[in-house]
Design an enzyme around this catalytic site. Structure first.
Site, PDB file in Angstrom:
ATOM      1  CB  CYS A 261      -1.209 -16.066 -13.685  1.00  0.00           C
ATOM      2  SG  CYS A 261      -0.131 -15.586 -12.339  1.00  0.00           S
TER       3      CYS A 261
ATOM      4  CG  HIS B 258      -4.906 -15.639 -11.948  1.00  0.00           C
ATOM      5  ND1 HIS B 258      -4.401 -16.809 -11.440  1.00  0.00           N
ATOM      6  CD2 HIS B 258      -4.003 -14.660 -11.658  1.00  0.00           C
ATOM      7  CE1 HIS B 258      -3.232 -16.556 -10.874  1.00  0.00           C
ATOM      8  NE2 HIS B 258      -2.969 -15.255 -10.991  1.00  0.00           N
TER       9      HIS B 258
ATOM     10  CG  ASN C 108      -1.248 -15.924  -7.758  1.00  0.00           C
ATOM     11  OD1 ASN C 108      -1.328 -16.891  -8.517  1.00  0.00           O
ATOM     12  ND2 ASN C 108      -0.910 -14.717  -8.171  1.00  0.00           N
TER      13      ASN C 108
HETATM   14  N1  ACO Z   1       1.467  -7.061   5.834  1.00  0.00           N
HETATM   15  C1  ACO Z   1       1.304  -5.834   6.371  1.00  0.00           C
HETATM   16  N2  ACO Z   1       1.531  -4.696   5.677  1.00  0.00           N
HETATM   17  C2  ACO Z   1       1.949  -4.813   4.404  1.00  0.00           C
HETATM   18  C3  ACO Z   1       2.161  -6.069   3.784  1.00  0.00           C
HETATM   19  C4  ACO Z   1       1.911  -7.223   4.571  1.00  0.00           C
HETATM   20  N3  ACO Z   1       2.056  -8.454   4.085  1.00  0.00           N
HETATM   21  N4  ACO Z   1       2.571  -5.864   2.517  1.00  0.00           N
HETATM   22  C5  ACO Z   1       2.627  -4.548   2.330  1.00  0.00           C
HETATM   23  N5  ACO Z   1       2.255  -3.901   3.470  1.00  0.00           N
HETATM   24  C6  ACO Z   1       2.165  -2.467   3.713  1.00  0.00           C
HETATM   25  C7  ACO Z   1       2.988  -1.642   2.765  1.00  0.00           C
HETATM   26  O1  ACO Z   1       4.329  -1.562   3.199  1.00  0.00           O
HETATM   27  C8  ACO Z   1       2.278  -0.313   2.823  1.00  0.00           C
HETATM   28  O2  ACO Z   1       2.677   0.355   3.998  1.00  0.00           O
HETATM   29  P1  ACO Z   1       2.885   1.957   3.997  1.00  0.00           P
HETATM   30  O3  ACO Z   1       1.534   2.526   3.657  1.00  0.00           O
HETATM   31  O4  ACO Z   1       3.350   2.235   5.386  1.00  0.00           O
HETATM   32  O5  ACO Z   1       3.913   2.228   2.930  1.00  0.00           O
HETATM   33  C9  ACO Z   1       0.804  -0.705   2.980  1.00  0.00           C
HETATM   34  O6  ACO Z   1       0.809  -2.051   3.468  1.00  0.00           O
HETATM   35  C10 ACO Z   1       0.023  -0.647   1.712  1.00  0.00           C
HETATM   36  O7  ACO Z   1       0.771  -1.268   0.671  1.00  0.00           O
HETATM   37  P2  ACO Z   1       0.237  -1.402  -0.795  1.00  0.00           P
HETATM   38  O8  ACO Z   1       1.274  -2.104  -1.626  1.00  0.00           O
HETATM   39  O9  ACO Z   1      -0.277  -0.070  -1.265  1.00  0.00           O
HETATM   40  O10 ACO Z   1      -1.002  -2.391  -0.559  1.00  0.00           O
HETATM   41  P3  ACO Z   1      -2.095  -2.831  -1.582  1.00  0.00           P
HETATM   42  O11 ACO Z   1      -3.414  -2.581  -0.997  1.00  0.00           O
HETATM   43  O12 ACO Z   1      -1.817  -2.354  -2.975  1.00  0.00           O
HETATM   44  O13 ACO Z   1      -1.902  -4.420  -1.604  1.00  0.00           O
HETATM   45  C11 ACO Z   1      -0.957  -6.189  -2.924  1.00  0.00           C
HETATM   46  C12 ACO Z   1      -0.680  -4.993  -2.041  1.00  0.00           C
HETATM   47  C13 ACO Z   1      -1.765  -7.187  -2.133  1.00  0.00           C
HETATM   48  C14 ACO Z   1       0.366  -6.804  -3.352  1.00  0.00           C
HETATM   49  C15 ACO Z   1      -1.772  -5.733  -4.169  1.00  0.00           C
HETATM   50  O14 ACO Z   1      -1.148  -4.636  -4.776  1.00  0.00           O
HETATM   51  C16 ACO Z   1      -1.925  -6.829  -5.195  1.00  0.00           C
HETATM   52  O15 ACO Z   1      -2.582  -7.834  -4.971  1.00  0.00           O
HETATM   53  N6  ACO Z   1      -1.373  -6.641  -6.410  1.00  0.00           N
HETATM   54  C17 ACO Z   1      -1.526  -7.581  -7.477  1.00  0.00           C
HETATM   55  C18 ACO Z   1      -0.690  -8.775  -7.244  1.00  0.00           C
HETATM   56  C19 ACO Z   1      -0.898  -9.780  -8.342  1.00  0.00           C
HETATM   57  O16 ACO Z   1      -1.965  -9.957  -8.838  1.00  0.00           O
HETATM   58  N7  ACO Z   1       0.152 -10.414  -8.739  1.00  0.00           N
HETATM   59  C20 ACO Z   1      -0.002 -11.350  -9.793  1.00  0.00           C
HETATM   60  C21 ACO Z   1       1.202 -12.088  -9.808  1.00  0.00           C
HETATM   61  S1  ACO Z   1       0.863 -13.444 -10.734  1.00  0.00           S
HETATM   62  C22 ACO Z   1       2.211 -14.060 -11.533  1.00  0.00           C
HETATM   63  O17 ACO Z   1       2.277 -13.931 -12.707  1.00  0.00           O
HETATM   64  C23 ACO Z   1       3.252 -14.804 -10.736  1.00  0.00           C
END
Ligand code: ACO
Length: 326
Positions: free
Chosen positions: A113, A253, A283
């Site tokens: 990114c 980003h 993203n």
């Molecule tokens: N729909 C419904 N429920 C979901 C989904 C979904 N798509 N995805 C996860 N859940 C569930 C999980 O299983 C979990 O359930 P549980 O409580 O029963 O175990 C619950 O939702 C909460 O999951 P978390 O992972 O704690 O959710 P969080 O609020 O942290 O959000 C997310 C997850 C959106 C991935 C967040 O952590 C995030 O944005 N992280 C950063 C990602 C990022 O910036 N990546 C950059 C990549 S860039 C690159 O270089 C390619």
């Protein structure tokens, strides 16, 4: 003072739109969860025959047309991508061929990114070393190809698209003022694509184990992204000799609206000075920032003389910020 300046910028996003409602039919998710947790409503997905080099070419063509520059006038092409057409040759080489930029040398930047910000900073160094140079910086990603569409934790986050900027030397005080770039390779496995490289060459086993898709420790990435993007903004402001009140617009980003909001609140920025379009594109990795800047220009949200900060965070981990006077 001579500076490297973005003289034009273009972007391209594929026609096909995948909404949260569409995703509800593919994995166990719902529009409310995706919207609340990420801010994303829809993302653009490239056609099966539409490659990162095609999208990068379209964005570059728009930037060239806006700047009224011929492809033969480009000296250097840098391309930020982690989803390029091939492992080798570089996608930058393919874009060079598609443009007919016969006089340019070209190479890719694998900084996820942060690829666009890293690319702008490298372009700046070439231009400061020789102020006759014209540099094209492209960021293009087909993340849909490296996404596990059965993994609801990652597949809702990403989209495809490209942006491209042309940089030249300027002596009217506008251009890149400062940059702050960092990496922490100890955390290489927080976001990664485990298969297909030399460590795990493609085999029936790697395909069976779905190792050709992105994996991510979402919660850890979230925390690091917030901390490191705040650090980057603060450092680049110091390097620029600016305060936060000097900045007209910040382009973070676009990975998650909650990451952006946390940063905005911590550095105490008003909402209308933080550009957001994650709702439409998700993203798109290296491409989020050039797409955002290109859209901001189209809607007159930035004008000549404005002070701008670009800030990113991605796999590697890589992160950083860049300040410029438009
Ligand atoms: N729909 C419904 N429920 C979901 C989904 C979904 N798509 N995805 C996860 N859940 C569930 C999980 O299983 C979990 O359930 P549980 O409580 O029963 O175990 C619950 O939702 C909460 O999951 P978390 O992972 O704690 O959710 P969080 O609020 O942290 O959000 C997310 C997850 C959106 C991935 C967040 O952590 C995030 O944005 N992280 C950063 C990602 C990022 O910036 N990546 C950059 C990549 S860039 C690159 O270089 C390619």
């Amino acid at each position: 003072m001579n500076r490297a300046k973005i003289i034009s910028i273009g972007h391209y996003t594929p026609k096909k739109i995948l909404t949260n409602t569409d995703l509800e039919k593919m994995v166990d998710t719902n529009d409310e969860w995706i919207t609340q947790r990420t801010g994303i409503k829809e993302r653009h997905i490239a056609r099966i025959d539409e490659m990162p080099s095609d999208m990068g070419y379209e964005a570059a063509k728009e930037a060239l047309e806006k700047a009224n520059i011929n492809p033969e006038d480009i000296d250097i092409i840098l391309c930020g991508t982690v989803s390029g057409d091939y492992i080798t040759p570089a996608t930058a080489c393919l874009i060079q061929a598609k443009l007919g930029a016969k006089n340019a040398f070209a190479f890719d930047i694998s900084a996820a990114c942060s690829g666009f910000i890293y690319g702008l900073s490298i372009a700046e160094k070439f231009i400061l070393a020789d102020n006759t140079k014209t540099v094209l910086v492209v960021a293009t990603e087909k993340i849909s190809n490296i996404t596990n569409w059965e993994d609801r934790a990652t597949c809702v986050l990403f989209g495809d698209g490209a942006g491209a900027a042309i940089l030249k030397s300027s002596n009217d005080n506008s251009g890149i003022v400062a940059s702050y770039l960092k990496t922490d390779g100890d955390l290489y496995d927080y976001i990664m694509l485990p298969g297909g490289g030399s460590k795990n060459p493609a085999s029936l086993e790697t395909v069976k184990n779905k190792q050709h898709y992105l994996t991510m420790k979402g919660n850890e990435v979230f925390k690091y992204a917030v901390t490191k993007m705040i650090e980057s903004v603060e450092k680049v402001l110091v390097h620029s000799n600016w305060t936060k009140d000097d900045v007209n617009m910040i382009f973070p980003h676009q990975a998650n609206i909650r990451i952006i909001d946390s940063i905005r609140k911590k550095i105490n920025f008003d909402k209308d000075r933080v550009f957001i379009n994650i709702n439409k594109y998700g993203n798109t990795s290296a491409a989020t920032i050039p797409i955002a800047v290109s859209e901001a220009l189209q809607s007159n949200k930035i004008k000549a003389g404005d002070k701008i900060v670009l800030v990113s965070f991605g796999s590697g981990f890589t992160w950083g910020a860049l300040s410029l006077i438009w």
